[in-house]
Design an enzyme around this catalytic site. Structure first.
Site, PDB file in Angstrom:
ATOM      1  N   CYS A 224       0.823  -1.200   0.000  1.00 12.26           N
ATOM      2  CA  CYS A 224       0.000   0.000   0.000  1.00 12.26           C
ATOM      3  C   CYS A 224       0.867   1.265   0.000  1.00 12.26           C
ATOM      4  CB  CYS A 224      -0.966  -0.011   1.176  1.00 12.26           C
ATOM      5  SG  CYS A 224      -0.232  -0.483   2.750  1.00 12.26           S
TER       6      CYS A 224
HETATM    7  N1  LIG Z   1      -4.634  -4.210   5.101  1.00 10.03           N
HETATM    8  C1  LIG Z   1      -4.082  -3.484   4.135  1.00 10.03           C
HETATM    9  O1  LIG Z   1      -4.324  -2.277   4.027  1.00 10.03           O
HETATM   10  C2  LIG Z   1      -3.153  -4.136   3.141  1.00 10.03           C
HETATM   11  C3  LIG Z   1      -2.788  -3.412   2.004  1.00 10.03           C
HETATM   12  C4  LIG Z   1      -1.942  -4.012   1.060  1.00 10.03           C
HETATM   13  C5  LIG Z   1      -1.482  -5.294   1.293  1.00 10.03           C
HETATM   14  N2  LIG Z   1      -1.837  -5.961   2.426  1.00 10.03           N
HETATM   15  C6  LIG Z   1      -1.331  -7.331   2.598  1.00 10.03           C
HETATM   16  O2  LIG Z   1      -2.407  -8.213   2.316  1.00 10.03           O
HETATM   17  C7  LIG Z   1      -2.308  -9.375   3.141  1.00 10.03           C
HETATM   18  C8  LIG Z   1      -3.626  -9.534   3.905  1.00 10.03           C
HETATM   19  O3  LIG Z   1      -3.792  -8.399   4.728  1.00 10.03           O
HETATM   20  P1  LIG Z   1      -5.119  -8.167   5.558  1.00 10.03           P
HETATM   21  O4  LIG Z   1      -4.999  -6.810   6.139  1.00 10.03           O
HETATM   22  O5  LIG Z   1      -6.310  -8.516   4.752  1.00 10.03           O
HETATM   23  O6  LIG Z   1      -4.937  -9.275   6.715  1.00 10.03           O
HETATM   24  P2  LIG Z   1      -6.030  -9.826   7.732  1.00 10.03           P
HETATM   25  O7  LIG Z   1      -7.143  -8.850   7.849  1.00 10.03           O
HETATM   26  O8  LIG Z   1      -5.298 -10.189   8.973  1.00 10.03           O
HETATM   27  O9  LIG Z   1      -6.586 -11.146   7.046  1.00 10.03           O
HETATM   28  C9  LIG Z   1      -5.810 -12.299   6.900  1.00 10.03           C
HETATM   29  C10 LIG Z   1      -6.646 -13.426   6.282  1.00 10.03           C
HETATM   30  O10 LIG Z   1      -5.810 -14.573   6.179  1.00 10.03           O
HETATM   31  C11 LIG Z   1      -6.440 -15.689   6.823  1.00 10.03           C
HETATM   32  N3  LIG Z   1      -5.366 -16.500   7.409  1.00 10.03           N
HETATM   33  C12 LIG Z   1      -4.470 -16.108   8.364  1.00 10.03           C
HETATM   34  N4  LIG Z   1      -3.557 -17.075   8.561  1.00 10.03           N
HETATM   35  C13 LIG Z   1      -3.882 -18.098   7.717  1.00 10.03           C
HETATM   36  C14 LIG Z   1      -3.317 -19.364   7.442  1.00 10.03           C
HETATM   37  N5  LIG Z   1      -2.207 -19.789   8.079  1.00 10.03           N
HETATM   38  N6  LIG Z   1      -3.909 -20.173   6.518  1.00 10.03           N
HETATM   39  C15 LIG Z   1      -5.013 -19.762   5.867  1.00 10.03           C
HETATM   40  N7  LIG Z   1      -5.616 -18.572   6.097  1.00 10.03           N
HETATM   41  C16 LIG Z   1      -5.037 -17.737   6.996  1.00 10.03           C
HETATM   42  C17 LIG Z   1      -7.377 -15.086   7.829  1.00 10.03           C
HETATM   43  O11 LIG Z   1      -8.422 -16.012   7.996  1.00 10.03           O
HETATM   44  P3  LIG Z   1      -8.987 -16.549   9.394  1.00 10.03           P
HETATM   45  O12 LIG Z   1      -8.230 -15.828  10.474  1.00 10.03           O
HETATM   46  O13 LIG Z   1     -10.423 -16.244   9.329  1.00 10.03           O
HETATM   47  O14 LIG Z   1      -8.744 -17.990   9.409  1.00 10.03           O
HETATM   48  C18 LIG Z   1      -7.852 -13.837   7.084  1.00 10.03           C
HETATM   49  O15 LIG Z   1      -8.896 -14.182   6.184  1.00 10.03           O
HETATM   50  C19 LIG Z   1      -1.114  -9.158   4.080  1.00 10.03           C
HETATM   51  O16 LIG Z   1      -0.019  -9.875   3.608  1.00 10.03           O
HETATM   52  C20 LIG Z   1      -0.875  -7.653   4.004  1.00 10.03           C
HETATM   53  O17 LIG Z   1       0.478  -7.325   4.191  1.00 10.03           O
HETATM   54  C21 LIG Z   1      -2.678  -5.417   3.350  1.00 10.03           C
END
Ligand SMILES: NC(=O)c1ccc[n+]([C@@H]2O[C@H](COP(=O)([O-])OP(=O)(O)OC[C@H]3O[C@@H](n4cnc5c(N)ncnc54)[C@H](OP(=O)(O)O)[C@@H]3O)[C@@H](O)[C@H]2O)c1
Length: 322
Positions: A127
């Protein structure tokens, strides 16, 4: 391929970026959201959608056309590479593959569009890097930026930037009515990605100091950049360089006057750019501000731009207007 038959799975669909990804795909004219995963919510319904969450291991990866991996850093690559091995085209939203691992193509369309259409594996940009690269690369390419001095970048992100998992330091009582820097001194994990992107985009190193801040709003990123420029260069020339680079771009909004704020961009897929002159400085500087939605242009919206390019849809499909 019949466009409406492009099946799409979101791995990690209960997280902030995964939710956004699933929402965008569900209303896209060409993709069909076929699977959405969550380990903790398996069996529960997705809001506004006929689907139920399944576990990631239950997704038949070989039967899905495109897989979006939206897992935490360190967890995502395994699923992205497994999906690719099974034959799906993959867009990984995590940082895991942004160094090109597995042959991943860096998916920032406005700067490197020609590489994305034929890619099988795309690493979606971070981001914070998205706004910085879109702001600075055209200035460096057109020779306006003075590389002998350091670009200072103060960036602020809403709390969804940290993900949806529970953390004490992100409780309402900890962040509300506060504003703080973190990852200072060029230690944030996006620093190498910013460095590589600037170098690759402009053919040489650009020194910078990146200081992220946590802003107690739900979504949005605002980046304030103090850009050293060559003698005689002012905000007008910066805006002209952006106009030349982005004249045909739907998702870059150039402000002729003033600077963007979060309310200009949240819930949309645009990055808004503004520039202002700086008076009374020893050497010429232009102030640049970039604002965008961290979950859309900073994550799921940009991922859908990439998917549109990979599957021959209009790049704006499902994204414009939002
Ligand atoms: N948030 C942002 O603004 C943003 C922007 C750009 C990029 N990113 C990147 O995008 C990615 C996701 O970010 P996010 O903010 O969406 O994270 P998040 O809200 O913490 O969501 C993570 C997701 O991954 C699942 N998960 C976690 N560990 C897992 C595992 N071992 N096996 C399978 N599923 C698993 C969780 O599911 P459950 O917990 O329900 O099982 C949840 O659906 C990250 O790598 C982050 O760096 C984020």
């Amino acid at each position: 391929m019949n466009k409406s038959s492009v099946s799409a799975a979101v791995i990690g669909a209960s997280g902030y970026t995964g939710q956004e990804m699933a929402r965008l795909l569900a209303s896209h004219p060409g993709f069909r959201l076929s699977h959405a995963t969550s380990e903790s919510r398996a069996g529960q319904s997705l809001a506004g959608n006929g689907l139920r969450y399944t576990r990631a291991a239950e997704v038949p990866l070989a039967e899905v056309d495109v897989v979006f991996t939206c897992l935490p850093a360190g967890e995502s690559a395994e699923w992205a590479l497994a999906a690719r091995s099974a034959g799906a085209r993959v867009i990984d939203l995590s940082p895991d593959l942004r160094d090109g691992r597995g042959g991943a193509v860096y998916g920032l369309p406005e700067l490197w569009r020609s590489e994305i259409g034929s890619a099988e594996l795309v690493a979606n940009p971070g981001c914070y890097p998205t706004g910085i690269l879109l702001s600075l690369v055209p200035l460096a390419r057109s020779g306006l930026l003075d590389r002998s001095r350091t670009v200072m970048v103060d960036a602020a992100s809403g709390v969804t930037g940290a993900g949806r998992h529970a953390r004490t330091d992100l409780l309402y009582g900890e962040v509300a009515e506060d504003y703080r820097a973190y990852g200072v001194g060029n230690t944030h994990r996006h620093v190498p990605e910013i460095r590589t992107g600037l170098e690759r985009g402009s053919g040489g190193a650009i020194p910078f100091v990146f200081t992220p801040h946590l802003l107690p709003v739900r979504r949005g990123i605002l980046e304030t950049m103090y850009v050293p420029v060559a003698e005689g260069i002012a905000a007008a020339e910066v805006k002209e360089a952006w106009r030349a680079a982005y004249a045909a771009e739907t998702f870059v909004r150039l402000l002729p006057e003033g600077l963007p704020s979060l309310r200009d961009v949240v819930y949309g897929n645009e990055v808004a750019l503004g520039a202002a002159d700086v008076q009374d400085v020893d050497a010429p500087l232009v102030l640049v501000v970039a604002a965008f939605d961290n979950l859309l242009k900073g994550a799921a919206g940009q991922a859908l731009q990439n998917a549109n390019l990979m599957f021959g849809f209009e790049e704006t499909d499902g994204l414009w207007p939002l």
